[in-house]
Scaffold this active site. Structure first.
Site, PDB file in Angstrom:
ATOM      1  N   HIS A  75      48.924  39.504  59.405  1.00  0.00           N
ATOM      2  CA  HIS A  75      47.560  39.830  59.820  1.00  0.00           C
ATOM      3  C   HIS A  75      46.600  39.572  58.660  1.00  0.00           C
ATOM      4  O   HIS A  75      45.559  38.939  58.825  1.00  0.00           O
ATOM      5  CB  HIS A  75      47.498  41.294  60.275  1.00  0.00           C
ATOM      6  CG  HIS A  75      46.113  41.862  60.383  1.00  0.00           C
ATOM      7  ND1 HIS A  75      45.238  41.513  61.386  1.00  0.00           N
ATOM      8  CD2 HIS A  75      45.447  42.740  59.605  1.00  0.00           C
ATOM      9  CE1 HIS A  75      44.100  42.164  61.223  1.00  0.00           C
ATOM     10  NE2 HIS A  75      44.198  42.916  60.137  1.00  0.00           N
ATOM     11  N   ASP A 104      24.540  14.088  54.472  1.00  0.00           N
ATOM     12  CA  ASP A 104      25.886  14.543  54.854  1.00  0.00           C
ATOM     13  C   ASP A 104      26.468  15.229  53.631  1.00  0.00           C
ATOM     14  O   ASP A 104      25.789  15.407  52.629  1.00  0.00           O
ATOM     15  CB  ASP A 104      26.771  13.349  55.281  1.00  0.00           C
ATOM     16  CG  ASP A 104      27.935  13.807  56.176  1.00  0.00           C
ATOM     17  OD1 ASP A 104      28.677  14.704  55.737  1.00  0.00           O
ATOM     18  OD2 ASP A 104      28.076  13.282  57.285  1.00  0.00           O
ATOM     19  N   TRP A 140      50.641  41.025  51.966  1.00  0.00           N
ATOM     20  CA  TRP A 140      49.984  39.756  51.630  1.00  0.00           C
ATOM     21  C   TRP A 140      49.851  39.604  50.122  1.00  0.00           C
ATOM     22  O   TRP A 140      49.664  38.498  49.626  1.00  0.00           O
ATOM     23  CB  TRP A 140      48.618  39.636  52.305  1.00  0.00           C
ATOM     24  CG  TRP A 140      47.489  40.313  51.608  1.00  0.00           C
ATOM     25  CD1 TRP A 140      47.188  41.636  51.661  1.00  0.00           C
ATOM     26  CD2 TRP A 140      46.506  39.712  50.763  1.00  0.00           C
ATOM     27  NE1 TRP A 140      46.087  41.891  50.895  1.00  0.00           N
ATOM     28  CE2 TRP A 140      45.641  40.732  50.334  1.00  0.00           C
ATOM     29  CE3 TRP A 140      46.263  38.401  50.320  1.00  0.00           C
ATOM     30  CZ2 TRP A 140      44.558  40.494  49.471  1.00  0.00           C
ATOM     31  CZ3 TRP A 140      45.182  38.177  49.475  1.00  0.00           C
ATOM     32  CH2 TRP A 140      44.346  39.212  49.060  1.00  0.00           C
ATOM     33  N   SER A 167      43.298  23.039  50.450  1.00  0.00           N
ATOM     34  CA  SER A 167      42.177  22.837  51.357  1.00  0.00           C
ATOM     35  C   SER A 167      40.924  23.526  50.824  1.00  0.00           C
ATOM     36  O   SER A 167      39.840  22.947  50.817  1.00  0.00           O
ATOM     37  CB  SER A 167      42.559  23.368  52.733  1.00  0.00           C
ATOM     38  OG  SER A 167      41.417  23.657  53.474  1.00  0.00           O
ATOM     39  N   SER A 168      41.092  24.775  50.348  1.00  0.00           N
ATOM     40  CA  SER A 168      39.925  25.505  49.859  1.00  0.00           C
ATOM     41  C   SER A 168      39.332  24.839  48.641  1.00  0.00           C
ATOM     42  O   SER A 168      38.109  24.746  48.504  1.00  0.00           O
ATOM     43  CB  SER A 168      40.297  26.935  49.467  1.00  0.00           C
ATOM     44  OG  SER A 168      40.926  27.571  50.504  1.00  0.00           O
ATOM     45  N   HIS A 251      40.764  39.446  42.975  1.00  0.00           N
ATOM     46  CA  HIS A 251      39.456  40.076  42.985  1.00  0.00           C
ATOM     47  C   HIS A 251      38.324  39.091  43.201  1.00  0.00           C
ATOM     48  O   HIS A 251      37.496  39.309  44.076  1.00  0.00           O
ATOM     49  CB  HIS A 251      39.207  41.033  41.822  1.00  0.00           C
ATOM     50  CG  HIS A 251      38.117  41.972  42.233  1.00  0.00           C
ATOM     51  ND1 HIS A 251      38.359  43.023  43.079  1.00  0.00           N
ATOM     52  CD2 HIS A 251      36.784  41.909  42.083  1.00  0.00           C
ATOM     53  CE1 HIS A 251      37.202  43.591  43.388  1.00  0.00           C
ATOM     54  NE2 HIS A 251      36.248  42.940  42.787  1.00  0.00           N
ATOM     55  N   GLU A 253      38.599  36.523  44.821  1.00  0.00           N
ATOM     56  CA  GLU A 253      38.795  36.172  46.232  1.00  0.00           C
ATOM     57  C   GLU A 253      37.993  37.091  47.158  1.00  0.00           C
ATOM     58  O   GLU A 253      37.386  36.634  48.116  1.00  0.00           O
ATOM     59  CB  GLU A 253      40.291  36.221  46.571  1.00  0.00           C
ATOM     60  CG  GLU A 253      40.614  36.161  48.063  1.00  0.00           C
ATOM     61  CD  GLU A 253      40.381  34.796  48.693  1.00  0.00           C
ATOM     62  OE1 GLU A 253      40.272  33.807  47.960  1.00  0.00           O
ATOM     63  OE2 GLU A 253      40.317  34.735  49.931  1.00  0.00           O
ATOM     64  N   TYR A 255      35.270  38.458  46.583  1.00  0.00           N
ATOM     65  CA  TYR A 255      33.860  38.051  46.544  1.00  0.00           C
ATOM     66  C   TYR A 255      33.648  36.713  47.216  1.00  0.00           C
ATOM     67  O   TYR A 255      32.577  36.450  47.749  1.00  0.00           O
ATOM     68  CB  TYR A 255      33.328  38.079  45.114  1.00  0.00           C
ATOM     69  CG  TYR A 255      33.241  39.511  44.654  1.00  0.00           C
ATOM     70  CD1 TYR A 255      32.277  40.344  45.203  1.00  0.00           C
ATOM     71  CD2 TYR A 255      34.168  40.052  43.794  1.00  0.00           C
ATOM     72  CE1 TYR A 255      32.237  41.676  44.870  1.00  0.00           C
ATOM     73  CE2 TYR A 255      34.127  41.384  43.458  1.00  0.00           C
ATOM     74  CZ  TYR A 255      33.161  42.199  43.994  1.00  0.00           C
ATOM     75  OH  TYR A 255      33.124  43.513  43.676  1.00  0.00           O
ATOM     76  N   SER A 266      20.582  37.174  53.917  1.00  0.00           N
ATOM     77  CA  SER A 266      19.315  36.895  53.245  1.00  0.00           C
ATOM     78  C   SER A 266      18.508  35.838  53.977  1.00  0.00           C
ATOM     79  O   SER A 266      17.320  35.681  53.735  1.00  0.00           O
ATOM     80  CB  SER A 266      19.559  36.422  51.809  1.00  0.00           C
ATOM     81  OG  SER A 266      20.323  37.364  51.114  1.00  0.00           O
ATOM     82  N   HIS A 300      41.676  46.977  38.502  1.00  0.00           N
ATOM     83  CA  HIS A 300      41.389  48.197  39.264  1.00  0.00           C
ATOM     84  C   HIS A 300      42.210  48.262  40.561  1.00  0.00           C
ATOM     85  O   HIS A 300      42.213  49.273  41.228  1.00  0.00           O
ATOM     86  CB  HIS A 300      39.889  48.378  39.534  1.00  0.00           C
ATOM     87  CG  HIS A 300      39.286  47.394  40.482  1.00  0.00           C
ATOM     88  ND1 HIS A 300      37.987  46.993  40.404  1.00  0.00           N
ATOM     89  CD2 HIS A 300      39.801  46.729  41.523  1.00  0.00           C
ATOM     90  CE1 HIS A 300      37.734  46.122  41.348  1.00  0.00           C
ATOM     91  NE2 HIS A 300      38.823  45.947  42.046  1.00  0.00           N
ATOM     92  N   HIS A 301      42.895  47.170  40.877  1.00  0.00           N
ATOM     93  CA  HIS A 301      43.812  47.206  42.013  1.00  0.00           C
ATOM     94  C   HIS A 301      45.157  47.782  41.603  1.00  0.00           C
ATOM     95  O   HIS A 301      46.041  47.943  42.429  1.00  0.00           O
ATOM     96  CB  HIS A 301      44.042  45.799  42.566  1.00  0.00           C
ATOM     97  CG  HIS A 301      42.806  45.183  43.134  1.00  0.00           C
ATOM     98  ND1 HIS A 301      42.469  45.279  44.452  1.00  0.00           N
ATOM     99  CD2 HIS A 301      41.810  44.481  42.549  1.00  0.00           C
ATOM    100  CE1 HIS A 301      41.330  44.647  44.664  1.00  0.00           C
ATOM    101  NE2 HIS A 301      40.905  44.160  43.516  1.00  0.00           N
ATOM    102  N   THR A 326      25.177  44.793  43.302  1.00  0.00           N
ATOM    103  CA  THR A 326      25.328  44.937  44.753  1.00  0.00           C
ATOM    104  C   THR A 326      24.222  45.828  45.290  1.00  0.00           C
ATOM    105  O   THR A 326      23.640  45.556  46.345  1.00  0.00           O
ATOM    106  CB  THR A 326      26.708  45.523  45.103  1.00  0.00           C
ATOM    107  OG1 THR A 326      27.685  44.866  44.305  1.00  0.00           O
ATOM    108  CG2 THR A 326      27.038  45.335  46.550  1.00  0.00           C
ATOM    109  N   LYS A 329      20.994  43.994  45.682  1.00  0.00           N
ATOM    110  CA  LYS A 329      20.930  43.203  46.910  1.00  0.00           C
ATOM    111  C   LYS A 329      20.496  44.069  48.091  1.00  0.00           C
ATOM    112  O   LYS A 329      19.581  43.703  48.834  1.00  0.00           O
ATOM    113  CB  LYS A 329      22.290  42.583  47.209  1.00  0.00           C
ATOM    114  CG  LYS A 329      22.620  41.492  46.238  1.00  0.00           C
ATOM    115  CD  LYS A 329      23.756  40.652  46.750  1.00  0.00           C
ATOM    116  CE  LYS A 329      23.735  39.285  46.148  1.00  0.00           C
ATOM    117  NZ  LYS A 329      22.711  38.410  46.685  1.00  0.00           N
ATOM    118  N   ARG A 448      49.326  53.492  53.246  1.00  0.00           N
ATOM    119  CA  ARG A 448      49.150  52.315  54.091  1.00  0.00           C
ATOM    120  C   ARG A 448      50.505  51.646  54.297  1.00  0.00           C
ATOM    121  O   ARG A 448      51.485  51.990  53.667  1.00  0.00           O
ATOM    122  CB  ARG A 448      48.156  51.356  53.449  1.00  0.00           C
ATOM    123  CG  ARG A 448      48.594  50.844  52.095  1.00  0.00           C
ATOM    124  CD  ARG A 448      47.472  50.156  51.361  1.00  0.00           C
ATOM    125  NE  ARG A 448      47.284  48.804  51.862  1.00  0.00           N
ATOM    126  CZ  ARG A 448      46.830  47.791  51.106  1.00  0.00           C
ATOM    127  NH1 ARG A 448      46.516  47.999  49.849  1.00  0.00           N
ATOM    128  NH2 ARG A 448      46.666  46.592  51.601  1.00  0.00           N
TER     129      ARG A 448
END
Lengths: 523, 180, 270
Positions: A75, A104, A140, A167-168, A251, A253, A255, A266, A300-301, A326, A329, A448
């Site tokens: 998932h 293009d 994951w 690809s990314s 991390h 990622e 963002y 915006s 921090h993870h 943040t 924003k 979890r």
């Protein structure tokens, strides 16, 4: 998209399936990305529903715990790499060349490759569901040594991730090259729409961190098959090193998953407030500082792995710092709305929903940054609630807002407004019904990634499961609405929205197959 | 023609970068170990032998506890235990202790002891002069072996650390075929 | 008749909905205060940051909803054109920054206390296995495994679940109160995490490495926790149960080789 073809009878390109396989047109590829993302959204969603069915009541009802773990793992992989990232790349493909007045993307053929790698990567990933030993079930995050216990699926998982990364990276290089080289004369960097800016920064993040992930998973692969001991203490390695590598990717990622949403919101808020964005340049600087900070907060993870005290304090402070840009924003969006003349069409509703619920996710993020308290939150449903608040009513709502916002431009038809509003209100109600109770069960002590739980968590899990099914079914409205709009409906004007600003609204709706062959004049 | 040359140059550069990245990923292991040695991150004590003369004769009057524990990965095959649980020591002085390994199986066991220190800050102050963990050990069936360890605590260690635990996990040598 | 039934059903549904939160009890839905000084501090930090977030939330969302209500086109307003204000940008950068610094100070203080494991009197090694825990009371002969004791039939819904469903074990970890206890954590196979919410303790068990943490329990009682790091198929089925007892009871238990479960508390278990 048949309407697109009609308008461009003078262009030569193959028709039928070959058109889509060989296309180098940014609009076609953008559409492919978006369709792909929509399909994966439902596949990932079905997995979520398997999870929520099993968690509807205490006890094991439907699936084996191992399959449950596969579901949580798949998932996450599908939703992150198969839904949110391609959807944003699709939006970038469609909108960036138009927004900067270019004809293009800079590298059209690579653009084609970077899309067509995706279906292969995901076929490989999803095929693991039918393999001996089952699909990957180590989460994951792929933490070894557990992820090394995966069966036949393991090499498929690793190569699927390599392909997604490839690809990314190709997509990101293309976007950077486009933004830096294809702008119309007069379109200076500080005149670019914020969506383009946030994507430019996101693309740099992608180029910086996807190779790190690729390296990390390659080390897993050699650890499993070639006898290396990168992450094996017995051979002098360290399992925690993988976590450092993973989160150095992971991390930034997160963002990557959220920055383009900031760009979308915006664009939408000023349009419907009929008032220019408050603090354009500070928004740009805030995005850049978030991107920079994302590189120095990864640990921090992993507050509970037993880092030295100084490390814990450093990562706590750096993480708390992210709240500042943040916050800037959010304050800017609210000030943009202040004293505007607002109307509340579906894109605006989704954008406002984004601001409110993303901020709630931001608050729980701030709570998670407090290291001593994080020892209690870490790996509980509180974390699940947090990242779903920033990803579902965050990123996913922003993507939906963008689709509603630009769909009339893409198809030339207005979507049914009332149905769009119904979709928004149902989604908002159910998304909160699903994820808000998770804060409570997490604080009360539910970890979890468990298929079964003790009785004190039962009530709120039931509510969350009901919410999840509601949210899932509400998305069928979205699909119906997209098909309906493509097939026809009230014709959209070129400007579409009353307060719309930007080059995309100067084109016809739908835009010609090749737009801005001669660069527009920028005031 | 010129274009072709240019392209070849680019290709060469890119190939070089790929090769470099490939080897760099292997270089990460020593790099990571160096970082851990310097910072004491993760309690990964140095597996390097210290020279005896690096220690001054100055013996601090401070006392601290050092504890020895072990982790037996497969208890039925190999018993692996410290002879004594705790010592009270002074930083700067060299001490010795012994771990005892008993091969309870009917086959030869080859493997290595992997150290870990807690609190992990203390790792870089624990100096080993002689340790069985430096090399691979072989135990014949039924054999009982005493494994010596000579160590000292650097007197530079922060005073607030009063108890150090040194743990050894004995892992058998990995065979690739077995791991799969 | 029909009408009556309908009324009854709707009443039942309404009651059911009302009783949902009541059943769980509000106190069970927040972080537990716990039974150590540090867990109380952690609870305090949690509530403090929560209140800060609520205040900021009320201000920001308040301004936003006010704007949504008042500044809508249907009320015939003309949009203002102001944008950019360095003063305002500066203000809303510096104020959150100050709040965060204010938050970081007490958090760091608590963290330093958590990291202080000196002067511990009892040392216990905890080893995670797939899927059970091993406890070794270092320097004694007491060492045992502790695993889930919930019957298979309850998990597969063939029998009614007891109140401690999935949080009961065959052998509890017995600890004395008011003594500093130091835990050394490691693992035999994959990563695990040893978590007891009431003690505010959570740390990863990593194969080949040891981690440590210390605690002083203030009140006797039974405290339940869980594995908090995905460790495979039965990750959800490896609970932790601690029985905190008075010193003399603990001494007696230890003298018996840890074999006798203390009677009074054990009887409340089932």
């Amino acid at each position: 998209m048949s309407t697109v073809v009609k308008d461009t009878h003078h262009d030569e390109h193959p028709s039928g399936i070959m058109r889509w396989l060989t296309t180098t047109n940014h609009k076609d590829i953008g559409s492919l990305y978006l369709w792909f993302s929509l399909i994966m959204f439902f596949i990932g969603g079905l997995m979520a529903l398997v999870i929520r069915s099993e968690l509807f009541q205490p006890g094991l009802q439907f699936v084996d715990p191992q399959f449950f773990n596969s579901m949580t793992t798949m998932h996450a992989l599908v939703m992150i790499f198969g839904v949110v990232m391609p959807a944003f790349t699709g939006l970038a493909n469609w909108m960036i060349p138009i927004m900067i007045g270019g004809p293009d993307m800079a590298l059209p053929r690579m653009n084609n490759y970077s899309f067509w790698i995706m279906p292969f990567a995901f076929s490989m990933l999803l095929s693991t569901l039918f393999m001996d030993g089952g699909a990957p079930a180590g989460g994951w995050t792929l933490y070894p040594p557990l992820s090394l216990q995966t069966g036949d699926a393991f090499p498929f998982l690793i190569f699927a991730i390599h392909f997604m990364g490839l690809s990314s990276i190709m997509g990101a290089i293309n976007i950077v090259a486009t933004i830096l080289n294809m702008r119309a004369p007069g379109m200076t960097l500080m005149k670019m729409p914020l969506f383009v800016w946030t994507w430019l920064i996101t693309a740099f993040l992608l180029i910086a961190v996807m190779p790190v992930l690729a390296g990390g998973v390659t080390m897993l692969l050699t650890d499993k098959f070639f006898g290396t001991s990168f992450f094996n203490a017995a051979g002098g390695g360290d399992p925690v090193m993988f976590q450092h590598i993973f989160w150095f990717f992971g991390h930034p990622e997160v963002y990557i998953l959220i920055l383009p949403s900031f760009g979308v919101v915006s664009a939408i808020i000023p349009t419907f407030a009929r008032k220019p964005l408050f603090g354009y340049s500070s928004m740009v600087y805030a995005t850049a500082s978030i991107a920079f900070l994302s590189f120095i907060v990864w640990a921090h993870h992993m507050f509970t792995v037993g880092m030295p005290l100084a490390g814990e304090v450093f990562f706590m402070l750096a993480t708390m710092l992210i709240a500042v840009p943040t916050g800037v924003k959010v304050f800017n969006w609210v000030t943009t709305m202040w004293r505007g003349a607002m109307t509340f069409e579906t894109p605006m509703l989704f954008a406002i929903g984004f601001i409110v619920m993303f901020t709630i996710g931001g608050f729980s993020g701030l709570m998670l940054a407090i290291t001593p308290a994080d020892f209690q939150y870490h790996d509980t449903y509180f974390v699940v609630a947090h990242f779903h608040y920033v990803l579902v009513p965050g990123s996913v709502f922003a993507i939906m807002a963008a689709v509603y916002f630009w769909l009339p431009k893409w198809t030339g038809n207005m979507y049914p407004e009332t149905l769009g509003k119904v979709h928004f209100w149902l989604s908002t109600f159910f998304v909160n019904l699903t994820f808000f109770p998770m804060h409570f069960v997490g604080l009360a002590g539910m970890p979890r990634r468990i298929p079964d739980y003790s009785l004190q968590f039962a009530d709120y899990n039931m509510i969350a499961s009901i919410g999840a099914f509601g949210f899932g079914f509400a998305q069928l409205i979205f699909v119906y609405l997209i098909f309906k709009t493509i097939r026809g409906g009230e014709k959209a004007t070129d400007e579409v929205w009353e307060g719309a600003e930007g080059l995309e609204w100067t084109l016809s709706s739908p835009p010609p197959y090749h737009s801005f062959n001669t660069p527009p004049v920028i005031k | 023609m010129k274009d072709n040359k240019l392209n070849m140059g680019t290709v060469k550069k890119l190939v070089f970068i790929c090769v470099f990245m490939f080897f760099f990923s292997f270089a990460l292991i020593p790099l990571y170990n160096i970082i851990c040695d310097v910072t004491g991150l993760n309690g990964n004590t140095s597996n390097l032998k210290e020279k005896a003369n690096t220690f001054s004769e100055v013996v601090s009057s401070e006392k601290l506890n050092i504890q020895f524990i072990s982790h037996e990965v497969n208890k039925n095959k190999l018993e692996f235990k410290p002879k004594e649980f705790e010592m009270i020591i002074s930083p700067g002085k060299v001490y010795s202790t012994v771990y005892v390994a008993t091969n309870k199986s009917k086959s030869k066991i080859i493997g290595q002891a992997i150290p870990s220190v807690s609190p992990n800050e203390a790792a870089k102050y624990l100096k080993k002069l002689e340790c069985f963990c430096f090399e691979e050990q072989t135990f014949k069936p039924g054999e009982v072996v005493e494994l010596p360890l000579y160590f000292a605590i650097d007197e530079k260690m922060p005073k607030r650390i009063k108890t150090i635990t040194l743990s050894y996990s004995f892992f058998e040598a990995i065979e690739v075929s077995k791991k799969n | 008749m029909n009408f009556l039934n309908l009324k009854k059903v709707s009443l039942l549904i309404a009651l059911g909905l009302l009783s949902l939160p009541a059943h769980a009890g509000w106190l069970d839905l927040n972080m537990p205060k716990g039974v150590t000084d540090i867990s109380n501090e952690v609870y305090g930090l949690h509530m403090l940051i929560l209140y800060i977030c609520i205040v900021i939330g009320v201000l920001v969302f308040g301004a936003m909803f006010w704007s949504i209500l008042k500044h809508r086109k249907s009320r015939g307003v003309t949009p203002a054109t102001f944008h950019e204000s360095t003063k305002l940008e500066f203000l809303w950068t510096i104020v959150p920054f100050a709040i965060l610094i204010g938050m970081a100070v007490p958090a760091t203080k608590t963290l330093i206390k958590m990291y202080d494991t000196s002067d511990s009197e009892i040392h216990i090694k905890i080893t995670g296995y797939q899927w059970l825990w091993q406890y070794e009371y270092l320097n004694t002969d007491v060492s045992f495994y502790s695993k889930l004791s919930t019957p298979y039939k309850e998990i597969y819904n063939q029998k009614e679940k007891n109140i401690n469903y999935l949080q009961e074990v065959d052998r509890k970890l017995v600890l004395p109160i008011n003594k500093k206890i130091r835990f050394l954590l490691t693992s035999n196979d994959v990563l695990h995490a040893w978590w007891v919410p009431d003690l505010a303790l959570k740390k990863d068990a990593i194969p080949g490495f040891i981690n440590e943490m210390a605690v002083v329990i203030k009140e006797p009682g039974i405290y339940r926790g869980r594995c908090a790091e995905l460790c495979g198929r039965h990750h959800g089925f490896m609970p932790i149960v601690i029985e905190a007892v008075e010193q003399d009871e603990y001494d007696q238990w230890l003298a018996n080789g840890g074999k006798v479960e203390s009677t009074d508390l054990a009887s409340t278990e089932k």
